[in-house]
Write a protein that holds these residues in place. Structure first.
Motif, PDB file in Angstrom:
ATOM      1  N   MET A   1       0.641  -1.258   0.037  1.00  0.00           N
ATOM      2  CA  MET A   1      -0.070   0.053  -0.051  1.00  0.00           C
ATOM      3  C   MET A   1       0.711   1.022   0.014  1.00  0.00           C
ATOM      4  N   THR A   2       0.616   2.201  -0.789  1.00  0.00           N
ATOM      5  CA  THR A   2       1.148   3.485  -0.756  1.00  0.00           C
ATOM      6  C   THR A   2       1.200   4.403   0.394  1.00  0.00           C
ATOM      7  N   ASP A   3       2.233   4.967   0.736  1.00  0.00           N
ATOM      8  CA  ASP A   3       1.897   5.944   1.806  1.00  0.00           C
ATOM      9  C   ASP A   3       1.315   7.155   1.496  1.00  0.00           C
ATOM     10  N   HIS A   4       1.545   7.581   0.241  1.00  0.00           N
ATOM     11  CA  HIS A   4       1.170   9.206  -0.230  1.00  0.00           C
ATOM     12  C   HIS A   4       0.210   8.762  -1.401  1.00  0.00           C
ATOM     13  N   VAL A   5      -0.916   9.433  -1.436  1.00  0.00           N
ATOM     14  CA  VAL A   5      -1.925   9.178  -2.554  1.00  0.00           C
ATOM     15  C   VAL A   5      -2.410  10.679  -2.991  1.00  0.00           C
ATOM     16  N   LYS A   6      -2.271  11.120  -4.174  1.00  0.00           N
ATOM     17  CA  LYS A   6      -2.824  12.170  -4.611  1.00  0.00           C
ATOM     18  C   LYS A   6      -4.193  12.006  -4.830  1.00  0.00           C
ATOM     19  N   ILE A   7      -4.989  13.024  -4.368  1.00  0.00           N
ATOM     20  CA  ILE A   7      -6.655  12.841  -4.601  1.00  0.00           C
ATOM     21  C   ILE A   7      -6.892  13.953  -5.738  1.00  0.00           C
ATOM     22  N   HIS A   8      -6.033  15.225  -5.452  1.00  0.00           N
ATOM     23  CA  HIS A   8      -6.608  16.372  -6.349  1.00  0.00           C
ATOM     24  C   HIS A   8      -5.321  17.220  -6.258  1.00  0.00           C
ATOM     25  N   ASP A   9      -4.957  17.364  -7.798  1.00  0.00           N
ATOM     26  CA  ASP A   9      -4.072  18.487  -8.009  1.00  0.00           C
ATOM     27  C   ASP A   9      -4.405  19.703  -8.433  1.00  0.00           C
ATOM     28  N   SER A  10      -3.918  20.897  -7.799  1.00  0.00           N
ATOM     29  CA  SER A  10      -4.283  22.103  -8.077  1.00  0.00           C
ATOM     30  C   SER A  10      -4.398  22.656  -9.456  1.00  0.00           C
ATOM     31  N   LYS A  11      -5.293  23.417  -9.875  1.00  0.00           N
ATOM     32  CA  LYS A  11      -5.306  24.214 -11.126  1.00  0.00           C
ATOM     33  C   LYS A  11      -4.829  25.281 -10.775  1.00  0.00           C
ATOM     34  N   TYR A  12      -3.762  26.027 -11.186  1.00  0.00           N
ATOM     35  CA  TYR A  12      -3.354  27.253 -10.645  1.00  0.00           C
ATOM     36  C   TYR A  12      -3.884  28.586 -11.369  1.00  0.00           C
ATOM     37  N   GLY A  13      -3.440  29.549 -11.013  1.00  0.00           N
ATOM     38  CA  GLY A  13      -4.024  30.870 -11.833  1.00  0.00           C
ATOM     39  C   GLY A  13      -5.196  31.177 -11.104  1.00  0.00           C
ATOM     40  N   ASP A  14      -6.270  31.685 -11.764  1.00  0.00           N
ATOM     41  CA  ASP A  14      -7.531  32.291 -10.918  1.00  0.00           C
ATOM     42  C   ASP A  14      -8.533  31.002 -10.971  1.00  0.00           C
ATOM     43  N   SER A  15      -8.084  29.867 -11.071  1.00  0.00           N
ATOM     44  CA  SER A  15      -9.023  28.650 -11.164  1.00  0.00           C
ATOM     45  C   SER A  15      -9.637  28.631  -9.597  1.00  0.00           C
ATOM     46  N   PRO A  16     -10.982  28.316  -9.647  1.00  0.00           N
ATOM     47  CA  PRO A  16     -11.491  28.107  -8.296  1.00  0.00           C
ATOM     48  C   PRO A  16     -11.235  26.713  -7.947  1.00  0.00           C
ATOM     49  N   MET A  17     -10.492  25.964  -8.681  1.00  0.00           N
ATOM     50  CA  MET A  17     -10.116  24.648  -8.081  1.00  0.00           C
ATOM     51  C   MET A  17      -8.466  24.556  -7.615  1.00  0.00           C
ATOM     52  N   ASN A  18      -8.228  25.859  -6.907  1.00  0.00           N
ATOM     53  CA  ASN A  18      -6.727  26.032  -6.456  1.00  0.00           C
ATOM     54  C   ASN A  18      -6.170  25.323  -5.112  1.00  0.00           C
ATOM     55  N   PHE A  19      -6.335  23.875  -5.265  1.00  0.00           N
ATOM     56  CA  PHE A  19      -5.990  23.380  -4.069  1.00  0.00           C
ATOM     57  C   PHE A  19      -5.532  22.202  -4.278  1.00  0.00           C
ATOM     58  N   HIS A  20      -4.665  21.614  -3.415  1.00  0.00           N
ATOM     59  CA  HIS A  20      -4.303  20.235  -3.592  1.00  0.00           C
ATOM     60  C   HIS A  20      -4.638  19.337  -2.639  1.00  0.00           C
ATOM     61  N   VAL A  21      -5.000  18.001  -2.644  1.00  0.00           N
ATOM     62  CA  VAL A  21      -5.515  17.227  -1.736  1.00  0.00           C
ATOM     63  C   VAL A  21      -4.759  15.781  -1.646  1.00  0.00           C
ATOM     64  N   ALA A  22      -4.442  15.571  -0.714  1.00  0.00           N
ATOM     65  CA  ALA A  22      -3.534  14.014  -0.732  1.00  0.00           C
ATOM     66  C   ALA A  22      -3.843  13.434   0.458  1.00  0.00           C
ATOM     67  N   LYS A  23      -3.454  12.195   0.615  1.00  0.00           N
ATOM     68  CA  LYS A  23      -3.602  11.254   2.006  1.00  0.00           C
ATOM     69  C   LYS A  23      -2.168  10.889   2.015  1.00  0.00           C
ATOM     70  N   HIS A  24      -1.571  11.051   3.063  1.00  0.00           N
ATOM     71  CA  HIS A  24      -0.434  10.725   3.644  1.00  0.00           C
ATOM     72  C   HIS A  24      -0.374   9.863   4.826  1.00  0.00           C
ATOM     73  N   LYS A  25      -0.135   8.406   4.800  1.00  0.00           N
ATOM     74  CA  LYS A  25      -0.204   7.624   5.883  1.00  0.00           C
ATOM     75  C   LYS A  25      -1.436   7.778   6.592  1.00  0.00           C
ATOM     76  N   ASP A  26      -1.479   8.426   7.949  1.00  0.00           N
ATOM     77  CA  ASP A  26      -3.048   8.733   8.335  1.00  0.00           C
ATOM     78  C   ASP A  26      -3.365   9.968   8.585  1.00  0.00           C
ATOM     79  N   GLU A  27      -2.905  10.736   7.590  1.00  0.00           N
ATOM     80  CA  GLU A  27      -3.158  12.328   7.341  1.00  0.00           C
ATOM     81  C   GLU A  27      -3.908  12.610   6.231  1.00  0.00           C
ATOM     82  N   VAL A  28      -4.721  13.749   6.249  1.00  0.00           N
ATOM     83  CA  VAL A  28      -5.001  14.291   5.122  1.00  0.00           C
ATOM     84  C   VAL A  28      -4.464  15.637   4.917  1.00  0.00           C
ATOM     85  N   HIS A  29      -3.933  15.901   3.856  1.00  0.00           N
ATOM     86  CA  HIS A  29      -3.134  17.322   3.501  1.00  0.00           C
ATOM     87  C   HIS A  29      -4.021  17.883   2.372  1.00  0.00           C
TER      88      HIS A  29
END
Length: 138
Positions: A1-29
């Motif tokens: 099992m992978t320790d780090h999983v990307k859930i969403h990569d940010s769309k940079y600039g003026d995008s309303p999707m300006n965030f990264h989300v990832a799961k790392h071990k027992d944390e949500v980043h």
């Protein structure tokens, strides 16, 4: 099992999707990428806040976190609901977010002449001492 999983990569600039989300071990980043600080109206609809809550919370309010550029740190808020009377004499609930904590950036860095290595060694010694103190109480 992978320790780090990307859930969403940010769309940079003026995008309303300006965030990264990832799961790392027992944390949500969650990283907001360049949240708007000068666009008071937030015309692009970018994310400025991160809300943390528990689905199975037992009498627990969630929290909302945002960065205060003026004070250079993170603000933690909790919700407070209030009732507002509408023109048709019915009521609606409005949620106000009330600041309950402020955490300055770089709060653990001081302006001393201590080198990074010395500071890290001191912080580890302090953490070890705190851990030993909790063991003694148990």
């Amino acid at each position: 099992m992978t320790d780090h999983v990307k859930i969403h990569d940010s769309k940079y600039g003026d995008s309303p999707m300006n965030f990264h989300v990832a799961k790392h071990k027992d944390e949500v980043h969650v990283d907001l990428t360049y949240p708007p600080r000068s666009d008071e109206e937030n015309t692009s609809g970018q994310c400025r806040y991160v809300v943390v809550d528990q689905e199975s919370a037992r009498a627990s309010d969630g929290i909302r976190i945002h960065y205060d550029y003026r004070r250079d740190g993170y603000v933690v808020e909790q919700p407070r609901d209030r009732y507002v009377k509408l023109s048709d004499k019915s009521y609606d609930t409005v949620t106000d977010w009330i600041e309950v904590g402020f955490f300055g950036s770089w709060a653990l860095n001081d302006a001393s002449d201590e080198s990074d290595d010395e500071r890290h060694a001191r912080l580890f010694r302090e953490a070890d001492a705190a851990f030993e103190a909790t063991k003694e109480k148990a």
